[in-house]
Design a protein around this motif. Structure first.
Motif, PDB file in Angstrom:
ATOM      1  N   GLU A  62      45.762  13.809  10.957  1.00  0.00           N
ATOM      2  CA  GLU A  62      44.989  13.533  12.176  1.00  0.00           C
ATOM      3  C   GLU A  62      44.593  14.819  12.885  1.00  0.00           C
ATOM      4  OE1 GLU A  62      47.311  10.847  14.512  1.00  0.00           O
ATOM      5  OE2 GLU A  62      47.131   9.242  13.040  1.00  0.00           O
ATOM      6  N   TYR A  63      44.914  15.957  12.293  1.00  0.00           N
ATOM      7  CA  TYR A  63      44.583  17.268  12.842  1.00  0.00           C
ATOM      8  C   TYR A  63      44.152  18.147  11.683  1.00  0.00           C
ATOM      9  CZ  TYR A  63      49.406  17.591  11.264  1.00  0.00           C
ATOM     10  OH  TYR A  63      50.538  17.490  10.507  1.00  0.00           O
ATOM     11  N   GLU A  64      43.453  19.233  12.000  1.00  0.00           N
ATOM     12  CA  GLU A  64      42.999  20.130  10.937  1.00  0.00           C
ATOM     13  C   GLU A  64      44.167  20.909  10.353  1.00  0.00           C
ATOM     14  OE1 GLU A  64      39.667  22.745  11.068  1.00  0.00           O
ATOM     15  OE2 GLU A  64      38.307  21.148  11.693  1.00  0.00           O
ATOM     16  N   VAL A  65      44.151  21.015   9.043  1.00  0.00           N
ATOM     17  CA  VAL A  65      45.135  21.803   8.304  1.00  0.00           C
ATOM     18  C   VAL A  65      44.353  22.730   7.380  1.00  0.00           C
ATOM     19  CG1 VAL A  65      47.020  21.730   6.637  1.00  0.00           C
ATOM     20  CG2 VAL A  65      46.850  19.955   8.375  1.00  0.00           C
ATOM     21  N   PHE A  66      44.640  24.025   7.480  1.00  0.00           N
ATOM     22  CA  PHE A  66      43.982  25.024   6.641  1.00  0.00           C
ATOM     23  C   PHE A  66      45.010  25.502   5.621  1.00  0.00           C
ATOM     24  CE2 PHE A  66      42.419  29.113   5.332  1.00  0.00           C
ATOM     25  CZ  PHE A  66      41.035  28.968   5.318  1.00  0.00           C
ATOM     26  N   SER A  67      44.693  25.323   4.345  1.00  0.00           N
ATOM     27  CA  SER A  67      45.624  25.648   3.264  1.00  0.00           C
ATOM     28  C   SER A  67      44.956  26.555   2.243  1.00  0.00           C
ATOM     29  CB  SER A  67      46.087  24.368   2.560  1.00  0.00           C
ATOM     30  OG  SER A  67      46.688  23.485   3.469  1.00  0.00           O
ATOM     31  N   ALA A  68      45.779  27.064   1.335  1.00  0.00           N
ATOM     32  CA  ALA A  68      45.256  27.911   0.265  1.00  0.00           C
ATOM     33  C   ALA A  68      46.009  27.628  -1.027  1.00  0.00           C
ATOM     34  CB  ALA A  68      45.410  29.384   0.627  1.00  0.00           C
ATOM     35  N   VAL A  69      45.264  27.683  -2.122  1.00  0.00           N
ATOM     36  CA  VAL A  69      45.855  27.649  -3.459  1.00  0.00           C
ATOM     37  C   VAL A  69      45.729  29.077  -3.969  1.00  0.00           C
ATOM     38  CG1 VAL A  69      45.783  26.657  -5.769  1.00  0.00           C
ATOM     39  CG2 VAL A  69      45.047  25.276  -3.810  1.00  0.00           C
ATOM     40  N   PHE A  70      46.865  29.764  -4.074  1.00  0.00           N
ATOM     41  CA  PHE A  70      46.870  31.138  -4.575  1.00  0.00           C
ATOM     42  C   PHE A  70      46.964  31.101  -6.095  1.00  0.00           C
ATOM     43  CE2 PHE A  70      48.509  31.555  -0.224  1.00  0.00           C
ATOM     44  CZ  PHE A  70      47.605  32.484   0.268  1.00  0.00           C
ATOM     45  N   LEU A  71      46.109  31.899  -6.758  1.00  0.00           N
ATOM     46  CA  LEU A  71      45.993  31.879  -8.209  1.00  0.00           C
ATOM     47  C   LEU A  71      46.226  33.261  -8.803  1.00  0.00           C
ATOM     48  CD1 LEU A  71      42.605  29.922  -8.237  1.00  0.00           C
ATOM     49  CD2 LEU A  71      44.865  28.938  -8.634  1.00  0.00           C
ATOM     50  N   ASP A  72      46.683  33.277 -10.059  1.00  0.00           N
ATOM     51  CA  ASP A  72      46.810  34.556 -10.760  1.00  0.00           C
ATOM     52  C   ASP A  72      45.473  34.883 -11.434  1.00  0.00           C
ATOM     53  OD1 ASP A  72      46.666  33.114 -13.163  1.00  0.00           O
ATOM     54  OD2 ASP A  72      48.794  33.331 -13.628  1.00  0.00           O
ATOM     55  N   SER A  73      45.438  35.929 -12.228  1.00  0.00           N
ATOM     56  CA  SER A  73      44.180  36.370 -12.835  1.00  0.00           C
ATOM     57  C   SER A  73      43.648  35.383 -13.881  1.00  0.00           C
ATOM     58  CB  SER A  73      44.348  37.756 -13.460  1.00  0.00           C
ATOM     59  OG  SER A  73      45.356  37.706 -14.449  1.00  0.00           O
ATOM     60  N   GLN A  74      44.498  34.488 -14.362  1.00  0.00           N
ATOM     61  CA  GLN A  74      44.089  33.455 -15.323  1.00  0.00           C
ATOM     62  C   GLN A  74      43.781  32.124 -14.637  1.00  0.00           C
ATOM     63  OE1 GLN A  74      43.733  34.281 -18.654  1.00  0.00           O
ATOM     64  NE2 GLN A  74      44.071  36.307 -17.790  1.00  0.00           N
ATOM     65  N   HIS A  75      43.737  32.144 -13.305  1.00  0.00           N
ATOM     66  CA  HIS A  75      43.500  30.960 -12.468  1.00  0.00           C
ATOM     67  C   HIS A  75      44.590  29.902 -12.624  1.00  0.00           C
ATOM     68  CE1 HIS A  75      38.959  31.933 -11.920  1.00  0.00           C
ATOM     69  NE2 HIS A  75      39.758  32.849 -11.438  1.00  0.00           N
ATOM     70  N   GLU A 136      35.615  38.920   3.147  1.00  0.00           N
ATOM     71  CA  GLU A 136      35.528  40.365   3.378  1.00  0.00           C
ATOM     72  C   GLU A 136      36.913  41.009   3.418  1.00  0.00           C
ATOM     73  OE1 GLU A 136      33.334  40.531   7.024  1.00  0.00           O
ATOM     74  OE2 GLU A 136      31.445  39.949   6.061  1.00  0.00           O
ATOM     75  N   ALA A 137      37.860  40.374   4.105  1.00  0.00           N
ATOM     76  CA  ALA A 137      39.221  40.920   4.206  1.00  0.00           C
ATOM     77  C   ALA A 137      39.903  40.949   2.836  1.00  0.00           C
ATOM     78  CB  ALA A 137      40.053  40.097   5.190  1.00  0.00           C
ATOM     79  N   LEU A 138      39.755  39.873   2.079  1.00  0.00           N
ATOM     80  CA  LEU A 138      40.420  39.792   0.774  1.00  0.00           C
ATOM     81  C   LEU A 138      39.762  40.695  -0.263  1.00  0.00           C
ATOM     82  CD1 LEU A 138      41.177  35.979   0.788  1.00  0.00           C
ATOM     83  CD2 LEU A 138      42.869  37.826   0.846  1.00  0.00           C
ATOM     84  N   ARG A 139      38.478  40.947  -0.103  1.00  0.00           N
ATOM     85  CA  ARG A 139      37.795  41.845  -1.031  1.00  0.00           C
ATOM     86  C   ARG A 139      38.439  43.232  -0.995  1.00  0.00           C
ATOM     87  NH1 ARG A 139      32.558  41.520   0.760  1.00  0.00           N
ATOM     88  NH2 ARG A 139      32.302  39.601  -0.395  1.00  0.00           N
ATOM     89  N   LEU A 140      38.918  43.660   0.180  1.00  0.00           N
ATOM     90  CA  LEU A 140      39.543  44.975   0.315  1.00  0.00           C
ATOM     91  C   LEU A 140      40.810  45.112  -0.515  1.00  0.00           C
ATOM     92  CD1 LEU A 140      39.127  45.475   4.159  1.00  0.00           C
ATOM     93  CD2 LEU A 140      37.818  46.599   2.333  1.00  0.00           C
ATOM     94  N   ILE A 141      41.477  43.988  -0.786  1.00  0.00           N
ATOM     95  CA  ILE A 141      42.704  44.040  -1.599  1.00  0.00           C
ATOM     96  C   ILE A 141      42.472  43.413  -2.977  1.00  0.00           C
ATOM     97  CG2 ILE A 141      44.286  44.169   0.356  1.00  0.00           C
ATOM     98  CD1 ILE A 141      44.844  41.116  -0.168  1.00  0.00           C
ATOM     99  N   GLU A 142      41.193  43.257  -3.340  1.00  0.00           N
ATOM    100  CA  GLU A 142      40.780  42.783  -4.665  1.00  0.00           C
ATOM    101  C   GLU A 142      41.284  41.381  -4.989  1.00  0.00           C
ATOM    102  OE1 GLU A 142      41.775  45.898  -7.412  1.00  0.00           O
ATOM    103  OE2 GLU A 142      40.357  47.282  -6.493  1.00  0.00           O
ATOM    104  N   VAL A 143      41.207  40.498  -4.002  1.00  0.00           N
ATOM    105  CA  VAL A 143      41.527  39.086  -4.214  1.00  0.00           C
ATOM    106  C   VAL A 143      40.212  38.313  -4.074  1.00  0.00           C
ATOM    107  CG1 VAL A 143      42.756  37.057  -3.340  1.00  0.00           C
ATOM    108  CG2 VAL A 143      43.893  39.287  -3.389  1.00  0.00           C
ATOM    109  N   ARG A 144      39.864  37.585  -5.109  1.00  0.00           N
ATOM    110  CA  ARG A 144      38.598  36.845  -5.144  1.00  0.00           C
ATOM    111  C   ARG A 144      38.737  35.482  -4.480  1.00  0.00           C
ATOM    112  NH1 ARG A 144      36.612  35.047 -10.326  1.00  0.00           N
ATOM    113  NH2 ARG A 144      34.861  33.945  -9.471  1.00  0.00           N
ATOM    114  N   VAL A 145      37.774  35.132  -3.649  1.00  0.00           N
ATOM    115  CA  VAL A 145      37.717  33.791  -3.077  1.00  0.00           C
ATOM    116  C   VAL A 145      36.871  32.956  -4.035  1.00  0.00           C
ATOM    117  CG1 VAL A 145      36.990  32.341  -1.146  1.00  0.00           C
ATOM    118  CG2 VAL A 145      37.950  34.613  -0.710  1.00  0.00           C
ATOM    119  N   ILE A 146      37.520  32.029  -4.724  1.00  0.00           N
ATOM    120  CA  ILE A 146      36.848  31.197  -5.731  1.00  0.00           C
ATOM    121  C   ILE A 146      36.053  30.083  -5.054  1.00  0.00           C
ATOM    122  CG2 ILE A 146      37.240  29.635  -7.683  1.00  0.00           C
ATOM    123  CD1 ILE A 146      38.198  32.238  -8.520  1.00  0.00           C
ATOM    124  N   ASP A 147      36.649  29.492  -4.016  1.00  0.00           N
ATOM    125  CA  ASP A 147      35.996  28.373  -3.350  1.00  0.00           C
ATOM    126  C   ASP A 147      36.661  28.115  -2.007  1.00  0.00           C
ATOM    127  OD1 ASP A 147      34.256  26.226  -2.927  1.00  0.00           O
ATOM    128  OD2 ASP A 147      34.747  25.236  -4.822  1.00  0.00           O
TER     129      ASP A 147
END
Length: 165
Positions: A62-75, A136-147
């Motif tokens: 009933e409220y917004e939840v912001f989550s992430a799926v962290f992946l390795d280089s093989q997804h 932009e922030a993650l690009r500095l540490i070489e983490v790709r935003v897939i989606d």
């Protein structure tokens, strides 16, 4: 999950319900399977399947939840984490905290996901702005935003499919 009401079906990956179940129990079973599909080591080869799992996990809040799926280089999934909780129509997202979690997980890529309690999965302008800042922030540490997936009651919107990434 109540395993006593489920038994394996004749075909691999199928199940038989062996006793009456309530709607709440069915949803609980679906959420347990979705969590298992996003478990550590699972490779995300078809994003559309991940959308289904994420929708099952996030659509009822009933409220917004912001989550992430962290992946390795093989997804392959490293972890699925709820990062921020908000109100009925917004959640504060802090790029610094997201970067810290990406580093802590040694992630090579990430899929963001959040729900819209209104039920409409259409990304807002603020969704697009925060995604750009995170990218932009993650690009500095070489983490790709897939989606970045926005979950609503009637489906999901994918930033990648919409051409926003």
């Amino acid at each position: 999950m109540n395993h006593r009401k489920l038994s394996a079906g004749e075909t691999a990956g199928t199940y038989r319900i062996t006793a009456p179940v309530t709607e709440a129990e069915l949803l609980s079973i679906a959420k347990a399977f979705s969590r298992r599909r996003l478990a550590k080591g699972r490779k995300i080869t078809q994003p559309a399947l991940a959308f289904e799992y994420l929708q099952i996990l996030l659509q009822d809040y009933e409220y917004e939840v912001f989550s992430a799926v962290f992946l390795d280089s093989q997804h392959r999934v490293i972890s699925f984490e709820e990062l921020f909780r908000g109100t009925i129509d917004s959640a504060s997202v802090y790029p610094r905290e997201v970067v810290k979690q990406a580093l802590a997980n040694n992630a090579a890529a990430v899929i963001f996901v959040h729900n819209h309690p209104s039920g409409d999965p259409k990304p807002s302008d603020s969704d697009r702005r925060i995604t750009q800042r995170l990218q932009e922030a993650l690009r500095l540490i070489e983490v790709r935003v897939i989606d970045h997936i926005v979950v609503g009651n009637d489906g999901c919107s994918s930033f990648a499919d919409l051409g926003y990434l």
